[in-house]
Write a protein that holds these residues in place. Structure first.
Motif, PDB file in Angstrom:
ATOM      1  N   ALA A 123      25.819 -18.953 -21.415  1.00 57.72           N
ATOM      2  CA  ALA A 123      25.418 -18.611 -22.721  1.00 57.72           C
ATOM      3  C   ALA A 123      24.568 -19.192 -22.837  1.00 57.72           C
ATOM      4  CB  ALA A 123      26.828 -19.036 -23.997  1.00 57.72           C
ATOM      5  N   GLY A 124      23.206 -19.026 -22.152  1.00 56.25           N
ATOM      6  CA  GLY A 124      22.183 -19.609 -22.029  1.00 56.25           C
ATOM      7  C   GLY A 124      21.332 -18.740 -23.730  1.00 56.25           C
ATOM      8  N   PRO A 125      20.449 -19.369 -24.122  1.00 54.64           N
ATOM      9  CA  PRO A 125      19.468 -18.386 -24.756  1.00 54.64           C
ATOM     10  C   PRO A 125      19.249 -17.220 -25.365  1.00 54.64           C
ATOM     11  CG  PRO A 125      18.133 -20.235 -23.908  1.00 54.64           C
ATOM     12  CD  PRO A 125      19.454 -20.567 -23.339  1.00 54.64           C
ATOM     13  N   LYS A 126      19.175 -16.621 -23.609  1.00 55.29           N
ATOM     14  CA  LYS A 126      19.243 -14.861 -23.806  1.00 55.29           C
ATOM     15  C   LYS A 126      20.154 -14.536 -23.663  1.00 55.29           C
ATOM     16  CE  LYS A 126      13.756 -15.583 -23.560  1.00 55.29           C
ATOM     17  NZ  LYS A 126      13.839 -17.178 -23.880  1.00 55.29           N
ATOM     18  N   ALA A 127      21.536 -14.801 -23.303  1.00 55.20           N
ATOM     19  CA  ALA A 127      22.340 -14.209 -22.760  1.00 55.20           C
ATOM     20  C   ALA A 127      22.605 -12.634 -23.285  1.00 55.20           C
ATOM     21  CB  ALA A 127      23.936 -15.167 -23.061  1.00 55.20           C
ATOM     22  N   ASP A 128      22.207 -12.839 -24.847  1.00 54.54           N
ATOM     23  CA  ASP A 128      22.362 -11.417 -25.066  1.00 54.54           C
ATOM     24  C   ASP A 128      21.105 -10.807 -25.561  1.00 54.54           C
ATOM     25  OD1 ASP A 128      24.369 -10.095 -26.793  1.00 54.54           O
ATOM     26  OD2 ASP A 128      23.292 -10.434 -28.382  1.00 54.54           O
ATOM     27  N   TRP A 129      20.177 -11.128 -24.875  1.00 53.24           N
ATOM     28  CA  TRP A 129      18.836 -10.174 -24.211  1.00 53.24           C
ATOM     29  C   TRP A 129      18.558  -8.427 -24.330  1.00 53.24           C
ATOM     30  CZ3 TRP A 129      13.697 -12.693 -25.492  1.00 53.24           C
ATOM     31  CH2 TRP A 129      13.289 -13.698 -26.225  1.00 53.24           C
ATOM     32  N   TYR A 130      19.551  -8.527 -23.301  1.00 49.24           N
ATOM     33  CA  TYR A 130      19.970  -6.771 -22.239  1.00 49.24           C
ATOM     34  C   TYR A 130      21.658  -6.778 -22.679  1.00 49.24           C
ATOM     35  CZ  TYR A 130      15.804  -8.170 -20.066  1.00 49.24           C
ATOM     36  OH  TYR A 130      14.461  -8.944 -20.119  1.00 49.24           O
ATOM     37  N   VAL A 131      21.571  -5.796 -22.631  1.00 49.13           N
ATOM     38  CA  VAL A 131      22.743  -5.470 -23.002  1.00 49.13           C
ATOM     39  C   VAL A 131      24.241  -5.440 -21.599  1.00 49.13           C
ATOM     40  CG1 VAL A 131      24.519  -2.759 -23.403  1.00 49.13           C
ATOM     41  CG2 VAL A 131      21.346  -3.272 -24.352  1.00 49.13           C
ATOM     42  N   TRP A 132      24.879  -6.303 -21.657  1.00 45.40           N
ATOM     43  CA  TRP A 132      26.001  -6.975 -20.584  1.00 45.40           C
ATOM     44  C   TRP A 132      27.104  -6.271 -21.513  1.00 45.40           C
ATOM     45  CZ3 TRP A 132      24.072  -8.817 -16.155  1.00 45.40           C
ATOM     46  CH2 TRP A 132      22.851  -8.785 -16.183  1.00 45.40           C
ATOM     47  N   ALA A 133      27.937  -5.738 -20.687  1.00 41.97           N
ATOM     48  CA  ALA A 133      29.969  -5.221 -20.849  1.00 41.97           C
ATOM     49  C   ALA A 133      30.299  -5.414 -19.566  1.00 41.97           C
ATOM     50  CB  ALA A 133      29.596  -3.814 -21.207  1.00 41.97           C
ATOM     51  N   ASP A 134      31.579  -5.693 -19.836  1.00 39.63           N
ATOM     52  CA  ASP A 134      32.774  -5.946 -19.315  1.00 39.63           C
ATOM     53  C   ASP A 134      33.275  -4.312 -18.363  1.00 39.63           C
ATOM     54  OD1 ASP A 134      32.863  -9.171 -19.563  1.00 39.63           O
ATOM     55  OD2 ASP A 134      34.042  -8.503 -21.071  1.00 39.63           O
ATOM     56  N   PRO A 135      33.898  -4.856 -17.194  1.00 42.73           N
ATOM     57  CA  PRO A 135      34.387  -2.955 -16.638  1.00 42.73           C
ATOM     58  C   PRO A 135      35.146  -3.321 -17.680  1.00 42.73           C
ATOM     59  CG  PRO A 135      34.639  -5.466 -15.110  1.00 42.73           C
ATOM     60  CD  PRO A 135      33.740  -6.186 -16.147  1.00 42.73           C
ATOM     61  N   ARG A 136      35.459  -1.820 -17.160  1.00 44.86           N
ATOM     62  CA  ARG A 136      36.801  -1.610 -17.350  1.00 44.86           C
ATOM     63  C   ARG A 136      37.809  -1.842 -16.587  1.00 44.86           C
ATOM     64  NH1 ARG A 136      35.281   5.174 -17.812  1.00 44.86           N
ATOM     65  NH2 ARG A 136      34.847   5.047 -19.608  1.00 44.86           N
ATOM     66  N   PRO A 137      39.230  -2.259 -16.783  1.00 45.75           N
ATOM     67  CA  PRO A 137      40.360  -2.419 -16.186  1.00 45.75           C
ATOM     68  C   PRO A 137      40.482  -1.724 -14.250  1.00 45.75           C
ATOM     69  CG  PRO A 137      41.406  -1.604 -18.368  1.00 45.75           C
ATOM     70  CD  PRO A 137      40.132  -1.353 -18.374  1.00 45.75           C
ATOM     71  N   ASP A 138      40.021  -0.825 -14.228  1.00 38.82           N
ATOM     72  CA  ASP A 138      40.177  -0.208 -12.698  1.00 38.82           C
ATOM     73  C   ASP A 138      38.647  -1.333 -12.141  1.00 38.82           C
ATOM     74  OD1 ASP A 138      38.111   1.620 -13.705  1.00 38.82           O
ATOM     75  OD2 ASP A 138      38.840   3.099 -13.435  1.00 38.82           O
ATOM     76  N   GLY A 139      37.535  -1.593 -12.653  1.00 38.30           N
ATOM     77  CA  GLY A 139      36.070  -2.507 -12.410  1.00 38.30           C
ATOM     78  C   GLY A 139      35.370  -1.521 -12.197  1.00 38.30           C
ATOM     79  N   SER A 140      35.385  -0.243 -13.342  1.00 40.29           N
ATOM     80  CA  SER A 140      34.407   0.974 -13.081  1.00 40.29           C
ATOM     81  C   SER A 140      33.607   0.630 -14.397  1.00 40.29           C
ATOM     82  CB  SER A 140      34.782   2.063 -13.107  1.00 40.29           C
ATOM     83  OG  SER A 140      35.925   2.781 -14.695  1.00 40.29           O
ATOM     84  N   PRO A 141      32.476   1.398 -14.210  1.00 43.22           N
ATOM     85  CA  PRO A 141      31.527   1.337 -16.090  1.00 43.22           C
ATOM     86  C   PRO A 141      32.109   0.707 -16.929  1.00 43.22           C
ATOM     87  CG  PRO A 141      30.543   2.690 -14.110  1.00 43.22           C
ATOM     88  CD  PRO A 141      31.952   2.103 -13.365  1.00 43.22           C
ATOM     89  N   PRO A 142      31.672   0.434 -17.855  1.00 46.72           N
ATOM     90  CA  PRO A 142      32.132   0.691 -19.478  1.00 46.72           C
ATOM     91  C   PRO A 142      32.423   1.831 -20.018  1.00 46.72           C
ATOM     92  CG  PRO A 142      30.457  -1.451 -18.961  1.00 46.72           C
ATOM     93  CD  PRO A 142      30.485  -0.501 -17.568  1.00 46.72           C
ATOM     94  N   ASN A 143      31.543   2.505 -19.884  1.00 44.66           N
ATOM     95  CA  ASN A 143      32.062   4.049 -20.158  1.00 44.66           C
ATOM     96  C   ASN A 143      31.337   5.262 -19.355  1.00 44.66           C
ATOM     97  OD1 ASN A 143      28.932   3.908 -20.484  1.00 44.66           O
ATOM     98  ND2 ASN A 143      28.866   3.809 -23.047  1.00 44.66           N
TER      99      ASN A 143
END
Length: 534
Positions: A123-143
């Motif tokens: 959790a650095g100072p720029k951790a939220d400066w870009y759009v990050w997201a966890d994978p779906r349960p099967d490892g595929s992209p978030p949407n």
């Protein structure tokens, strides 16, 4: 229109777009540079334009040729130095030319220091400066979001153990403008360039600047139409065009107003572009102007196209100010799209007169003043990632980005002393600047005349636009401002059209029209009339 509005330099302005990679090379590396622009500013000034818009020259790995910015506040060595841009601005101002630069605020390069910091785990100072997201349960992209250049709009990053979003190339990670700290940093970028003397900004793909934080899937579009990319199958409701974009643009406008009224214009493409352009420029607290792709992707120039633009931007209270462009670095050159077998120079002259009579600001793309057709670039010389990925279904952007021909008798048409980054089309040699300078009937001379004509008539710069007649081929509209009234008439078709000059009017400008004109307008004829009492 108020007197204060009429005094704004950009309202009704003619702006010349320079794509610096292809304008003029001064150091013999085959790539145009900022000193090449500076060296030829007198040429740009000779066109009579009010401003020059320079496409990105910032530090970049050039995966998307400068639209992947690694440092917003420095010049890429391929283009020169900060001293070079300072000299360019100083000389342009000395010639009476304003300078507009691109700002790419929806994304950066993956080589930007901000992204290097953001992708580190933790959790650095720029951790939220870009759009990050966890994978779906099967490892595929978030949407299901898709990128413009093909494939998912998500790339896995092992450092973070998450996906990052990119609406374009994977090397162009999406900034998170929902984060106020990101907005603050981007506003400081704008202030940096204002302090160096820049007069305005063109905001690239600004409708991509914010996403849906809930990461909802985009719905499919109804069947129909040509689709060459997965991106074309979706209604892009959630990966772009978030309502909060307008709040950020209000902050931009507050900054530009506080710095002496710098000009701001949005580039907006996509399925909902018209609605977004209106929103982004509404009232006195958002951007000054916007342009979209109404003409840029149009396969033909029909009166109905002009009608649609005029009706959308008719000047109602609270509406922003439009900008128009027929060609740019992202679209095949207009005359090649619109010629349909007709003479290219005649099409170019007709299009230039039409552009100069539209209500709003107008952009001339480098080479448009020479009637350059779309260049032929063989597959083995393509560099545009979109063209390479989708060949041959989309021709891509390279054919509109080839070097400007300065001298027909010099190597590489006088653009460079070595083989340039894109080839010179042999058809462009006969249209070189040096040859057209010597020809009083050339497209270059016609462009100068038509720009001067526009600037001589306040109703073309500032006036209302009222449609008079629109059919399959014939287009007639009035421009009105205070006591001045002009009637603009065009035959955009392939066959002669019957049309008689109304009593009490006389022709004051025309293209593709003989002096013996009576009652039949030749194809591609355009004329402007005023009262015989004027």
């Amino acid at each position: 229109m108020s007197k204060a509005s009429a005094a704004e330099w950009w309202r009704g302005a003619v702006i010349y777009q320079v794509y610096p990679r292809s304008f003029a090379d001064t150091n013999g590396d085959g790539i145009g540079d900022l000193p090449g622009v500076t060296r030829n500013l007198e040429y740009i000034a000779s066109l009579g334009v009010d401003a020059v818009w320079i496409s990105p020259f910032f530090t970049s790995p050039m995966k998307d040729f400068g639209y992947d910015v690694a440092d917003y506040c420095d010049v890429d060595p391929v283009f020169g130095t900060l001293t070079d841009i300072d000299r360019l601005i100083e000389k342009a101002h000395g010639l009476g030319i304003k300078v507009i630069t691109d700002l790419v605020f929806a994304h950066t390069s993956d080589q930007h220091a901000w992204f290097r910091d953001s992708r580190q785990a933790g959790a650095g100072p720029k951790a939220d400066w870009y759009v990050w997201a966890d994978p779906r349960p099967d490892g595929s992209p978030p949407n299901n979001w898709q990128s413009v250049f093909g494939g998912p709009a998500w790339t896995w990053d092992a450092r973070r153990g998450q996906y990052y979003m990119h609406n374009f190339l994977p090397e162009q990670p999406q900034l998170n403008l929902h984060n106020v700290a990101v907005q603050d940093a981007l506003l400081e970028v704008a202030r940096f360039w204002v302090d160096r003397g820049v007069d305005g900004f063109r905001f690239d793909a600004i409708n991509f600047a914010m996403h849906d934080p809930l990461l909802r899937d985009n719905p499919p579009l109804p069947p129909g139409g040509k689709r060459t990319r997965p991106f074309d199958f979706q209604d892009k409701l959630y990966n772009q065009s978030h309502p909060a974009i307008v709040d950020f643009l209000a902050r931009v406008r507050a900054l530009t107003d506080s710095c002496g009224g710098r000009f701001s214009v949005a580039e907006v493409g996509g399925d909902h572009a018209e609605r977004e352009m209106q929103t982004f420029t509404a009232g006195e607290h958002h951007l000054n102007s916007a342009y979209g792709f109404l003409y840029l992707y149009a396969p033909a120039l029909a009166p109905s196209l002009v009608r649609d633009g005029a009706e959308a931007w008719h000047g109602r209270d609270g509406q922003g100010w439009p900008s128009w462009t027929f060609s740019n670095h992202d679209a095949p050159r207009a005359i090649s799209r619109w010629a349909e077998g007709r003479d290219l120079k005649a099409v170019a002259e007709m299009a230039m007169l039409l552009l100069m009579t539209l209500r709003g600001n107008v952009f001339i793309y480098q080479g448009e003043e020479l009637a350059l057709p779309q260049a032929a670039v063989p597959f083995d010389r393509l560099v545009d990632p979109e063209a390479i990925a989708n060949w041959p279904e989309t021709l891509g952007r390279d054919g509109a980005r080839t070097p400007l021909p300065w001298n027909a008798d010099q190597p590489q048409a006088g653009f460079s002393t070595v083989e340039p980054w894109l080839p010179v089309d042999p058809r462009h040699l006969a249209l070189s600047v040096d040859r057209q300078e010597r020809d009083p009937g050339s497209m270059l001379q016609t462009t100068r005349r038509l720009v001067a004509f526009r600037k001589a008539h306040p109703c073309l710069l500032l006036g209302d636009m009222n449609l008079v007649e629109v059919d399959a081929d014939l287009l007639c509209f009035e421009r009105l401002y205070r006591e001045e009234r002009l009637l603009c008439v065009f035959n955009l078709g392939h066959a002669p059209a019957r049309w008689t000059i109304p009593q009490g009017l006389r022709v004051i400008e025309a293209v593709n029209l003989s002096e013996t004109y009576q009652q039949v307008l030749p194809p591609m004829a355009g004329l402007v009339l005023t009262s015989t009492r004027g």
